[in-house]
Motif scaffolding. Sequence first.
Motif, short mmCIF file in Angstrom:
data_model
loop_
_atom_site.label_atom_id
_atom_site.label_comp_id
_atom_site.label_asym_id
_atom_site.label_seq_id
_atom_site.Cartn_x
_atom_site.Cartn_y
_atom_site.Cartn_z
N PHE A 148 -1.49 -0.17 -6.72
CA PHE A 148 -1.20 1.20 -7.48
C PHE A 148 -1.37 1.23 -9.15
N ALA A 194 3.87 7.84 -1.29
CA ALA A 194 2.54 7.88 -1.37
C ALA A 194 2.06 6.55 -0.51
N LEU A 234 2.90 8.78 -10.87
CA LEU A 234 2.10 8.13 -10.21
C LEU A 234 0.79 8.59 -10.80
N ILE A 253 3.28 2.24 -12.08
CA ILE A 253 4.21 3.33 -12.00
C ILE A 253 5.36 3.55 -12.65
N LYS A 273 -1.94 4.42 0.26
CA LYS A 273 -3.24 4.29 0.29
C LYS A 273 -3.70 3.40 1.55
N THR A 320 -3.41 9.76 -6.46
CA THR A 320 -2.60 9.02 -5.63
C THR A 320 -2.36 9.88 -4.18
N ARG A 360 -0.27 12.50 -15.18
CA ARG A 360 0.27 11.65 -14.07
C ARG A 360 0.70 12.88 -12.94
N ASN A 395 0.69 -1.04 -0.18
CA ASN A 395 0.04 0.26 0.04
C ASN A 395 0.90 1.46 0.11
#
Length: 218
Positions: free
Chosen positions: A148, A215, A193, A151, A217, A197, A91, A65
């Motif tokens: 994700f 980053a 990214l 990337i 999540k 994000t 992006r 994550n």
Amino acid sequence: MFHKEGTASIFLATIFTAVVLLLSDYFITETTWLRMTLQIAALLVLIIVLQFFRNPKRSAVLDSNTIVAPVDGKVVVIEEVYESEYFKDKRIQVSIFMSPINVHVTRYAISGLVKFSKYHPGKFLVAWHPKASEENERTTIVVENETFGAILYRQIAGALAKRIVNYAKEGMQVIQGTDAGFIKFGSRVDLFLPIGTPINVVLNQKAIGGKTVIAKKE
């Protein structure tokens, strides 16, 4: 601990230093200040080479994550841009600038599958130049995972960097935080990214490769 890419440079610097120390002791017997100056200069060359190729051991906590910093340095760009090489859409770009005194090991920002890896010859503009990402010598690597998606990170040579080493090959399964390559001397890495994000860093923040969360999540 030193990076394997520095083996030849460290060997040559060690030989050079040893030769200067021995010859200066043998031939310069009366002019003490000159002998000392040459010996100190030779030792400084060796110290600079050793510190540049250092490769500190870092145990990354694997987390699907998170996206971790691929390199050590300073965050110099966080902005929405159009990525024209691979995604061909908008992006979030996060760029990290490395000075010559930073660790120059590149690490994988996420675990996943390498979907794309390409080398581009180019110029050697200063790494912070706006056109460096498109015109300098560089490599483009895309890694994909379930969290994700894909990337992209781009290793960019700077005015002093004359060699980029990239270990990523298409089809490889890679592990977050592990060795992905090396860039010699001042340079930059750009991350691209997906829009939306959640970014975890701010401009001018110091990043530590394999450790700093770029980053996350929830």
